[in-house]
Design an enzyme around this catalytic site. Structure first.
Site, short mmCIF file in Angstrom:
data_model
loop_
_atom_site.label_atom_id
_atom_site.label_comp_id
_atom_site.label_asym_id
_atom_site.label_seq_id
_atom_site.Cartn_x
_atom_site.Cartn_y
_atom_site.Cartn_z
N LYS A 250 14.59 -32.26 69.17
CA LYS A 250 14.31 -31.44 67.98
C LYS A 250 13.09 -31.99 67.23
O LYS A 250 12.18 -31.24 66.87
CB LYS A 250 15.52 -31.46 67.05
CG LYS A 250 15.24 -30.91 65.65
CD LYS A 250 16.43 -30.97 64.73
CE LYS A 250 16.58 -32.23 63.98
NZ LYS A 250 15.69 -32.41 62.81
N ASN A 251 13.08 -33.30 67.02
CA ASN A 251 12.03 -33.88 66.16
C ASN A 251 10.68 -34.01 66.85
O ASN A 251 9.71 -34.45 66.24
CB ASN A 251 12.49 -35.23 65.61
CG ASN A 251 13.61 -35.04 64.60
OD1 ASN A 251 13.89 -33.91 64.17
ND2 ASN A 251 14.30 -36.12 64.26
N ARG B 207 21.69 -27.13 63.67
CA ARG B 207 20.26 -27.31 63.46
C ARG B 207 19.65 -28.21 64.53
O ARG B 207 18.49 -28.09 64.89
CB ARG B 207 20.00 -27.97 62.09
CG ARG B 207 20.17 -27.06 60.89
CD ARG B 207 19.74 -27.79 59.63
NE ARG B 207 18.47 -28.45 59.85
CZ ARG B 207 18.19 -29.69 59.43
NH1 ARG B 207 19.10 -30.40 58.78
NH2 ARG B 207 17.01 -30.23 59.66
N ASP C 109 18.50 -41.93 62.14
CA ASP C 109 19.23 -40.74 62.60
C ASP C 109 20.46 -41.09 63.43
O ASP C 109 21.31 -40.24 63.66
CB ASP C 109 18.31 -39.84 63.41
CG ASP C 109 17.20 -39.26 62.56
OD1 ASP C 109 16.23 -38.74 63.12
OD2 ASP C 109 17.30 -39.36 61.33
N ARG D 177 12.88 -35.70 49.23
CA ARG D 177 12.05 -35.87 50.44
C ARG D 177 10.59 -35.70 50.01
O ARG D 177 9.99 -34.66 50.15
CB ARG D 177 12.44 -34.85 51.50
CG ARG D 177 13.88 -34.96 51.97
CD ARG D 177 14.18 -36.20 52.79
NE ARG D 177 13.52 -36.20 54.08
CZ ARG D 177 14.01 -35.61 55.19
NH1 ARG D 177 15.13 -34.94 55.09
NH2 ARG D 177 13.36 -35.65 56.34
N CYS E 123 16.65 -32.64 50.27
CA CYS E 123 17.69 -32.14 51.17
C CYS E 123 18.91 -33.03 50.97
O CYS E 123 18.98 -33.83 50.04
CB CYS E 123 17.21 -32.20 52.62
SG CYS E 123 17.16 -33.88 53.24
C1 EPZ Z 1 11.51 -37.39 60.28
O1 EPZ Z 1 11.66 -37.00 58.93
C2 EPZ Z 1 12.69 -36.77 61.02
N1 EPZ Z 1 12.64 -35.32 60.91
C3 EPZ Z 1 14.00 -37.29 60.44
O2 EPZ Z 1 15.06 -36.75 61.22
C4 EPZ Z 1 14.01 -38.81 60.54
O3 EPZ Z 1 15.19 -39.30 59.94
C5 EPZ Z 1 12.78 -39.40 59.85
O4 EPZ Z 1 11.58 -38.82 60.41
C6 EPZ Z 1 12.70 -40.91 60.00
O5 EPZ Z 1 12.66 -41.25 61.34
C7 EPZ Z 1 11.80 -34.63 61.71
O6 EPZ Z 1 11.08 -35.18 62.50
C8 EPZ Z 1 11.83 -33.13 61.58
P1 EPZ Z 1 9.57 -39.86 57.07
P2 EPZ Z 1 10.44 -37.27 57.88
O7 EPZ Z 1 8.42 -39.12 56.49
O8 EPZ Z 1 9.16 -37.05 58.56
C9 EPZ Z 1 9.56 -41.45 52.62
C10 EPZ Z 1 17.11 -35.71 61.63
O9 EPZ Z 1 18.28 -36.02 61.36
N2 EPZ Z 1 8.36 -40.62 52.44
O10 EPZ Z 1 9.32 -40.86 58.15
O11 EPZ Z 1 10.74 -36.52 56.65
C11 EPZ Z 1 10.80 -40.62 52.77
O12 EPZ Z 1 11.34 -40.28 51.52
C12 EPZ Z 1 16.02 -35.86 60.60
O13 EPZ Z 1 16.75 -35.27 62.76
C13 EPZ Z 1 7.63 -40.73 51.26
O14 EPZ Z 1 7.99 -41.49 50.36
O15 EPZ Z 1 10.65 -38.83 57.61
C14 EPZ Z 1 11.73 -41.52 53.54
O16 EPZ Z 1 12.35 -42.40 52.63
C15 EPZ Z 1 16.55 -36.39 59.28
N3 EPZ Z 1 6.53 -39.95 51.09
C16 EPZ Z 1 10.78 -42.32 54.43
O17 EPZ Z 1 9.47 -42.15 53.87
C17 EPZ Z 1 6.11 -39.07 52.06
O18 EPZ Z 1 5.07 -38.40 51.86
C18 EPZ Z 1 10.72 -41.88 55.88
O19 EPZ Z 1 10.39 -40.51 55.85
C19 EPZ Z 1 6.86 -38.98 53.26
C20 EPZ Z 1 7.98 -39.76 53.43
#
Ligand code: EPZ
Length: 419
Positions: free
Chosen positions: A22-23, A397, A305, A121, A116
């Site tokens: 998915k990701n 999802r 995850d 997020r 979410c």
């Molecule tokens: C991706 O989310 C995945 N989703 C998530 O999978 C996964 O948990 C996550 O990466 C971490 O591996 C998809 O790929 C669609 P991040 P993403 O940006 O990109 C903070 C699942 O269950 N952050 O690496 O949103 C954020 O708040 C889902 O399949 C900022 O502060 O994750 C978090 O604490 C859930 N500012 C951390 O970074 C930003 O601009 C990691 O978020 C972006 C992120």
């Protein structure tokens, strides 16, 4: 409202092919609009998040249709650059379309993706990366209005290795003049898959999998076909299920190195795990021991995850396992539901202590989020009696056919659909 019904207590035996990731496919679907032509995705999972992306592509003016088991996208004639609120609300990770739309059209408009179930997020790193490339982004009344008529490549240092921000910057950089160097980029396998898809279309991207990714923008693109990588979190889910229920399970079409921290934790808890070319075999007697302390971290650390599903596998383990959730603020919402099944879990801020209990008991439970819902399935397989899981739209999802997959492994599980 549909439910998943599980009669727990049986062992799992058998072989399963792992679905596409998915990701990985979500950013790849956004990337298809970089090419004014046709791309074909193989191994694309049938997920509600994929259908949401397809609706966005069609709204933008693409065609996106299943051709048998392949998904064909034609982005020759994109006519719009906005993603309306109702489509953004279906899937917050649609923000990854922003970089691709700007790269292709120079304009973009979308409602601000909300938080979410996992907590706020933020997308500040996404926006700062795009601004550094020259995009003008205005946030007005919950809407993002973006102009990027002339983006120029440059070095962009991410303050943390955000997966989504890395993906958005990669896609936007494909539309920028010159070279962009992403420093402190995310290293997840899904980033590498996105790079390989972009290269298949003719883009010049290198370095994915490391912390430094280089993109040479404005390259000519061509039609391409690409096979999406296997879903390492779905694999972690089914391994956790076998660990919890006991049995012997072989997963195929999986890259065992993508989940080596998960298999290491399962091994530490007493499972026998072996990984070969494209497959992982797990054997468990269902009576596990503590896995010690599990700290989630960016790849190659333990994946956030997989936290919930591993937790569910350890609910009856001998001793206590400590989880430290370092990525998301609110990723223990599944704990209350697991405790309804007899689990002994105490949470303080980012730490959850799971103390093994002798038995789990089937109960009426509800999914709180995607991976929390998967954890309820894992726990239900190890519980005595019947577990009835509601709000399973969360699970749909990210899992293509969890009921069919687990039935294939011998689970007593059914999908009760109510109109
Ligand atoms: C991706 O989310 C995945 N989703 C998530 O999978 C996964 O948990 C996550 O990466 C971490 O591996 C998809 O790929 C669609 P991040 P993403 O940006 O990109 C903070 C699942 O269950 N952050 O690496 O949103 C954020 O708040 C889902 O399949 C900022 O502060 O994750 C978090 O604490 C859930 N500012 C951390 O970074 C930003 O601009 C990691 O978020 C972006 C992120």
């Amino acid at each position: 409202m549909s439910h998943i019904i599980i009669q727990g207590g049986g062992r799992l035996e058998g072989t399963l092919n792992v679905q596409g990731a998915k990701n990985s496919v979500l950013p790849i679907l956004a990337a298809t609009i970089l090419h004014p032509g046709r791309t074909v995705l193989r191994g694309c999972p049938h997920l509600s998040d994929v259908e949401a992306s397809i609706r966005i592509l069609r709204h933008l003016g693409c065609t996106a249709d299943w051709e048998g088991e392949e998904l064909a996208v034609d982005a020759s004639s994109i006519s719009r650059w906005d993603i309306p609120d109702h489509l953004m609300r279906e899937m917050r990770s649609s923000v990854v379309f922003l970089g691709a739309i700007l790269a292709r059209l120079g304009w973009a408009e979308m409602s601000y993706p909300g938080g979410c179930e996992l907590g706020p997020r933020p997308i500040d790193l996404h926006l700062s990366s795009l601004r550094q490339l020259g995009a003008d982004l205005r946030e007005e009344g919950g809407c993002l209005r973006c102009t990027a008529q002339h983006m120029s490549g440059r070095e962009i240092a991410l303050s943390l290795p955000s997966v989504g921000a890395t993906e958005n910057a990669m896609l936007a950089a494909c539309g920028a003049e010159g070279e962009t160097v992403l420093v402190n980029a995310a290293r997840e396998p899904e980033i590498t898959d996105l790079q390989e898809f972009l290269r298949a279309m003719g883009c010049r991207v290198r370095g994915a999998g490391s912390s430094t990714i280089c993109i040479q923008g404005r390259q000519p693109t061509h039609d391409a076909a690409y096979t999406v990588m296997p879903d390492r979190i779905a694999a972690a889910t089914y391994l956790s299920a076998a660990a919890a229920a006991g049995g012997e399970v072989e997963l195929r079409r999986v890259h065992h190195r993508h989940l080596s921290t998960v298999t290491a934790a399962l091994h530490a808890s007493g499972c026998q795990v072996s990984g070969g070319e494209g497959q992982i075999v797990l054997r468990s007697d269902g009576r596990l021991r503590s896995a010690g302390t599990i700290r989630t971290a960016p790849y190659p650390g333990f994946p956030t995850d997989a936290q919930a599903v591993l937790m569910a596998a350890l609910l009856r383990a001998k001793g206590a396992t400590v989880f430290v959730e370092n990525i998301f603020e609110n990723r223990y919402r599944h704990v209350d539901e697991l405790c309804r099944m007899g689990a002994d879990i105490s949470v303080a801020d980012r730490v959850a202590v799971v103390t093994g209990v002798r038995e789990l008991y089937g109960a009426q439970v509800r999914c709180t989020d995607l991976r929390g819902g998967a954890a309820l399935m894992v726990a239900g397989l190890a519980a005595q009696g019947t577990t009835r899981i509601g709000d399973i739209f969360h699970i749909q999802r990210g899992y293509e056919d969890p009921v069919g997959d687990l039935r294939q492994l011998g689970a007593d599980i059914t999908l009760e659909e109510t109109p």
